[in-house]
Motif scaffolding. Structure first.
Motif, PDB file in Angstrom:
ATOM      1  N   ALA A   1       0.835  -1.206   0.000  1.00 29.75           N
ATOM      2  CA  ALA A   1       0.000   0.000   0.000  1.00 29.75           C
ATOM      3  C   ALA A   1       0.867   1.253   0.000  1.00 29.75           C
TER       4      ALA A   1
ATOM      5  N   ALA B   1       1.097   4.106  -2.895  1.00 33.62           N
ATOM      6  CA  ALA B   1       0.807   5.491  -2.506  1.00 33.62           C
ATOM      7  C   ALA B   1       1.940   6.420  -2.930  1.00 33.62           C
TER       8      ALA B   1
ATOM      9  N   LYS C   1      -3.748   3.919  -5.742  1.00 33.92           N
ATOM     10  CA  LYS C   1      -4.377   3.028  -4.780  1.00 33.92           C
ATOM     11  C   LYS C   1      -4.507   1.655  -5.442  1.00 33.92           C
TER      12      LYS C   1
ATOM     13  N   ASP D   1      -6.686   1.324  -8.402  1.00 33.54           N
ATOM     14  CA  ASP D   1      -6.333   2.013  -9.649  1.00 33.54           C
ATOM     15  C   ASP D   1      -5.715   1.058 -10.667  1.00 33.54           C
TER      16      ASP D   1
END
Length: 603
Positions: free
Chosen positions: A382, A386, A391, A394
């Motif tokens: 994650a 980021a 995300k 996406d």
């Protein structure tokens, strides 16, 4: 920072330029336009006429669409762009053609003097165009926006296309690349700071209210000028040209074997989060594609899927466009013949194609990275996404691959986000020095000779070393393990280079080296000291009887210092002469009188 939705002004403008110019090149390749077709189209556009052949007229239509799209793009960014009609084509004067045909250019201007359309001095105009490398305007010295010559009023706009054409730049891609580069820089700046600099002014005002002093603001404005390319733009064109030529000479003198320093580049892919397999495939591609350095560009040559993807993403330029390594090692101030010679040199020393191959491979690795951390997330996934402005949601799959473009069914906004993520990853794996990496003074062309060859040290610090420290603080030590491999790889590469320099044996200055000497040299040559290398060089210079500053002054000033030593009898004329010869590091075995025993012989 390692996290945020905005990839930043420099990266955004660079990637937007590459993507748009690659689309133009791909469209022209699609109609199989030859260099002759493009030349015919360009001459017609410069004259404001229609090209005779169908293919050249088709190329004209493609260029007009590109320019219309650019106008729309700049308008959406908030820039006020005048409308010079559908036949508009950027006018870039050829300083060389004007210089060698001054009488013809003066005669052409005299016609407009007699008609009353030109009130200036023809000879002064000629001098300005020659000294300003073809620009017919004065430079704005401002911190609130990058310069763009094509948004300025043409002082010589009264000259007809037919009269101007013989004296205009005939390089099709160079002319359009100049326009698109300036347009994307100005537009991406406007998106972030306002077309009129209003957002930037508001930020500076806020800084003053929060306690920033006049000195702080002055330093900030100087930094911004360095970023947007306007710092030191009042430099004399003559001085700029002289320094440009000197840097090209130093490149040719010192860097014929610089490809050996690139042996560690594939490991940057592992530092950024790729796999060992990704790095090995990158190295294999770099070696396999070496032959492309010596081939003439063929617009109809087939491309593999990876190269096509990298061009679509804007991670590399289409081969018809610019020369990345020549631009970097010329610090973007080289022009005319100096640029052509510099670009040719970095093709023949193999670095241009190797760098392209690394970026193609890094693009592949970036896509695999996205898929891996979306489908099989780890404790860091994650955070990794980021940092790229994404995300997990996406990342979508289409026909077994990550969806990246509108052709894959993404919206325009989503496609831009995916392209930005891929390019951020690639720029974190393969060094691409820019103004943000360097200290402020290094962006001032007045100090170009001192800054020469230092920018990669700063880029390595901010791209590779900072990444390793960042990941270590997050508990991820894989990049540090990848970084450790740089030392043995560099030792091996330098050993092979030494055999080339010594004609089958190591240079004399390595004669009494111990294992520790090889390791220490490997650490330094691999760049592991980062910007601390400058302190190390300073101390080592003092240990060898120097002032310390001699190691920091840049190759041109160092060579000038050596010339003074020769005049004073402190250095042998023969050694100095040999070290001054072009590409001398490549044939060190022929050095007279012990020149090979001098460690200065190493790049």
């Amino acid at each position: 920072t390692h996290e945020g939705q905005d990839m930043g002004y420099l990266a955004a403008s660079r990637d937007e330029r590459a993507a748009r110019m690659n689309r133009l090149a791909a469209a022209l390749e699609g109609i199989k336009a030859s260099p002759q077709d493009l030349s015919e189209a360009m001459q017609a556009m410069q004259r404001g006429t229609k090209a005779p052949s169908v293919k050249a007229r088709t190329a004209q239509a493609i260029v007009r669409k590109t320019l219309a799209d650019m106008k729309d793009y700049m308008g959406k960014a908030g820039l006020k762009v005048g409308d010079l009609g559908p036949e508009y084509f950027p006018r870039v004067w050829d300083a060389g053609a004007i210089s060698s045909h001054q009488s013809e250019f003066r005669a052409m201007l005299d016609k407009y003097v007699q008609s009353g359309q030109f009130k200036g001095d023809p000879q002064a105009t000629i001098n300005r165009l020659i000294s300003n490398d073809g620009n017919d305007f004065d430079i704005d010295h401002r911190a609130d926006a990058p310069g763009m010559e094509h948004l300025k009023e043409r002082k010589l706009a009264f000259i007809s296309g037919q009269d101007a054409a013989p004296f205009l730049n005939k390089d099709f891609y160079s002319t359009l690349n100049s326009y698109v580069s300036q347009a994307t820089r100005r537009s991406e700046w406007a998106r972030r700071f306002g077309a009129d600099g209003g957002k930037l002014k508001a930020l500076l005002d806020q800084a003053r209210r929060e306690g920033a002093t006049a000195k702080h603001i002055e330093l900030t404005e100087k930094y911004l000028k360095g970023i947007n390319g306007t710092l030191g733009e009042n430099i004399s064109p003559v001085a700029r040209k002289l320094m440009s030529n000197l840097m090209v000479y130093q490149n040719i003198r010192l860097l014929p074997l610089a490809i050996f320093s690139s042996a560690v580049d594939p490991m940057g892919i592992m530092v950024r989060g790729g796999t060992l397999g990704d790095a090995l495939r990158a190295f294999g591609r770099g070696v396999w594609e070496t032959h492309k350095n010596f081939k003439r560009f063929d617009p109809n040559a087939p491309k593999d899927a990876a190269t096509h993807l990298a061009e679509t993403m804007g991670a590399i330029d289409n081969a018809a466009l610019t020369h990345a390594m020549g631009s970097l090692y010329g610090q973007d101030i080289s022009g005319g013949w100096a640029r052509k010679i510099n670009n040719a040199f970095f093709r023949f020393n193999l670095m241009e194609q190797f760098n392209t191959s690394m970026r193609v491979s890094a693009t592949q690795a970036a896509v695999k990275f996205l898929e891996r951390h979306a489908s099989l997330p780890t404790a860091h996934s994650a955070r990794f996404l980021a940092e790229l402005g994404l995300k997990p949601g996406d990342i979508r799959m289409k026909n077994g691959h990550v969806a990246l473009t509108e052709a894959d069914g993404l919206s325009a906004e989503h496609a831009i986000k995916m392209r930005a993520a891929v390019n951020r990853w690639v720029d974190g794996a393969v060094l691409r020095p820019d103004a943000a990496d360097k200290t402020v003074w290094m962006n001032d062309p007045h100090f170009a000779l001192v800054a020469h060859l230092k920018q990669f040290t700063y880029s390595f610090q901010h791209t590779i070393l900072d990444r390793v420290w960042h990941e270590a603080r997050e508990g991820n030590y894989t990049p540090a393990m990848a970084l450790a491999s740089y030392v043995p790889i560099m030792i091996a590469a330098d050993y092979v280079k030494g055999m080339v320099q010594g004609g089958g044996s190591q240079p004399g200055w390595k004669k009494d080296w111990t294992l520790g000497d090889y390791v220490n040299n490997g650490i330094e040559r691999a760049g592991l000291l980062g910007t601390g290398q400058f302190s190390s060089d300073f101390i080592n210079d003092i240990r060898h009887g120097g002032s310390g500053f001699g190691a920091l002054e840049g190759p041109t000033l160092e060579q000038a210092t050596d010339a003074i030593k020769v005049a004073g009898g402190r250095e042998r004329f023969g050694d100095f002469t040999f070290h001054s010869m072009p590409c001398n590091t490549a044939y060190g075995w022929a050095a007279p009188g012990g020149a090979m025993a001098d460690p200065k012989f190493s790049e």
